[in-house]
Design a protein around this motif. Structure first.
Motif, short mmCIF file in Angstrom:
data_model
loop_
_atom_site.label_atom_id
_atom_site.label_comp_id
_atom_site.label_asym_id
_atom_site.label_seq_id
_atom_site.Cartn_x
_atom_site.Cartn_y
_atom_site.Cartn_z
N ILE A 23 11.14 25.12 -23.71
CA ILE A 23 12.44 24.95 -23.62
C ILE A 23 12.68 23.60 -23.65
O ILE A 23 12.31 22.59 -22.93
N GLY A 24 13.53 23.25 -24.77
CA GLY A 24 13.84 21.97 -25.16
C GLY A 24 15.17 21.60 -24.62
O GLY A 24 16.28 21.93 -24.94
N ILE A 25 15.29 20.67 -23.52
CA ILE A 25 16.60 20.39 -22.79
C ILE A 25 17.06 19.15 -23.74
O ILE A 25 16.65 18.13 -23.91
N ALA A 26 18.42 19.46 -24.06
CA ALA A 26 19.00 18.37 -24.99
C ALA A 26 19.69 17.49 -23.90
O ALA A 26 19.71 17.46 -22.74
N VAL A 27 20.51 16.74 -24.68
CA VAL A 27 21.23 15.49 -23.91
C VAL A 27 22.68 15.11 -24.30
O VAL A 27 23.13 14.02 -23.91
N PHE A 28 23.30 16.40 -24.72
CA PHE A 28 24.55 16.37 -25.16
C PHE A 28 25.43 17.13 -23.86
O PHE A 28 24.69 17.80 -23.10
N ASP A 29 26.63 16.96 -23.76
CA ASP A 29 27.53 17.30 -22.44
C ASP A 29 27.48 18.65 -22.26
O ASP A 29 27.28 19.46 -21.07
N THR A 30 27.68 19.61 -23.40
CA THR A 30 27.62 21.25 -23.36
C THR A 30 26.39 21.57 -22.64
O THR A 30 26.32 22.68 -22.00
N ALA A 31 25.14 20.94 -22.86
CA ALA A 31 23.84 21.40 -22.29
C ALA A 31 23.52 20.65 -21.05
O ALA A 31 23.14 21.75 -20.42
N ILE A 32 23.87 19.78 -20.76
CA ILE A 32 23.74 19.19 -19.16
C ILE A 32 24.87 18.67 -18.35
O ILE A 32 24.59 18.18 -17.21
N GLY A 33 26.00 19.03 -18.77
CA GLY A 33 27.34 18.76 -18.20
C GLY A 33 27.95 17.42 -18.02
O GLY A 33 28.98 17.39 -17.92
N GLU A 34 27.16 16.37 -18.59
CA GLU A 34 27.70 15.19 -18.89
C GLU A 34 26.74 14.52 -19.96
O GLU A 34 25.54 15.13 -20.16
N GLU A 59 20.15 10.82 -17.03
CA GLU A 59 20.14 11.30 -15.75
C GLU A 59 20.34 12.88 -15.60
O GLU A 59 19.48 13.51 -14.82
N ALA A 60 21.35 13.36 -16.24
CA ALA A 60 21.49 14.77 -16.18
C ALA A 60 20.64 15.55 -16.85
O ALA A 60 20.23 16.86 -16.32
N ALA A 61 20.08 14.82 -18.05
CA ALA A 61 18.96 15.74 -18.86
C ALA A 61 17.52 15.78 -17.99
O ALA A 61 17.20 16.91 -17.75
N ALA A 62 17.35 14.64 -16.92
CA ALA A 62 16.24 14.70 -16.24
C ALA A 62 16.45 15.59 -15.03
O ALA A 62 15.49 16.35 -14.83
N LYS A 63 17.57 15.67 -14.62
CA LYS A 63 17.94 16.68 -13.55
C LYS A 63 17.76 18.08 -13.94
O LYS A 63 17.07 19.04 -13.47
#
Length: 194
Positions: free
Chosen positions: A106-117, A121-125
């Motif tokens: 599962i690739g976690i993205a770094v844009f706001d709709t994926a991580i909330g902001e 730091e939000a991506a790492a969380k």
């Protein structure tokens, strides 16, 4: 599919922003599952040992694919998780666990709709949440650096994500897996041997 395979493609996505002849999209109107044609496509992808990418797929499509997939690596190349950002496109806990159980990534993205902001730091969380839920072997960085989404970093800023992962308590070995090792494992399973 044969033409794509013969041209060297080894990863196949079923949907993007709209429902289609194969399946429902997380952004679609119906958000249905696999159609009979979609099931044929999945079986053909499995027969060719291609990577199946479930990014943008509807919840029902994900369930349907996981119900029939037995040997093909399943990935979600760029997404988020509902445990840290409740968005229709993001994965629920049971999907995370099922994908991990198949050895998927599962690739976690770094844009706001994926991580909330829009922050590393939000991506790492989100990565920490996913690793705690299903193990670090299913976690990856899913950049989506395609120019259509706003991201806090580009490829030159990956050290910032590495720092954020260290702050979340990931080990050096974990960070290697997240920053490419887990996707490499999947690629090595399907790419022709040199």
């Amino acid at each position: 599919l044969d033409l794509l395979y013969d041209a060297g493609f080894r990863m196949f996505g079923l949907s993007h922003f709209f429902d289609n002849e194969a399946c429902g999209s997380a952004h679609g109107v119906e958000k249905g599952g696999l159609t009979p044609f979609g099931k044929e496509v999945v079986h053909r992808v499995m027969a060719k040992n291609m990577i199946l990418d479930l990014a943008h797929a509807s919840e029902q499509t994900i369930d349907d694919v996981l119900d029939i997939t037995d040997k093909v690596p399943v990935v979600v190349s760029h997404t988020g998780v509902r445990g840290t950002c409740d968005h229709q496109r993001n994965l629920k806990d049971d999907h995370i666990k099922r994908i991990a159980a198949y050895g998927g990534v599962i690739g976690i993205a770094v844009f706001d709709t994926a991580i909330g902001e829009t922050s590393v730091e939000a991506a790492a969380k989100a990565m920490r949440y996913t690793a705690d839920l299903a193990g670090v072997d299913c976690v990856a960085f899913g950049s989506d650096f395609d120019g259509t989404v706003v991201t806090p970093i580009d490829a030159s800023g990956l050290v910032q994500l590495t720092d954020a992962l260290m702050s979340q308590g990931f080990s050096e070995e974990d960070i290697y897996k997240i920053m490419g090792g887990n996707f490499l494992r999947i690629c090595r399973a399907v790419l022709p041997k040199a």
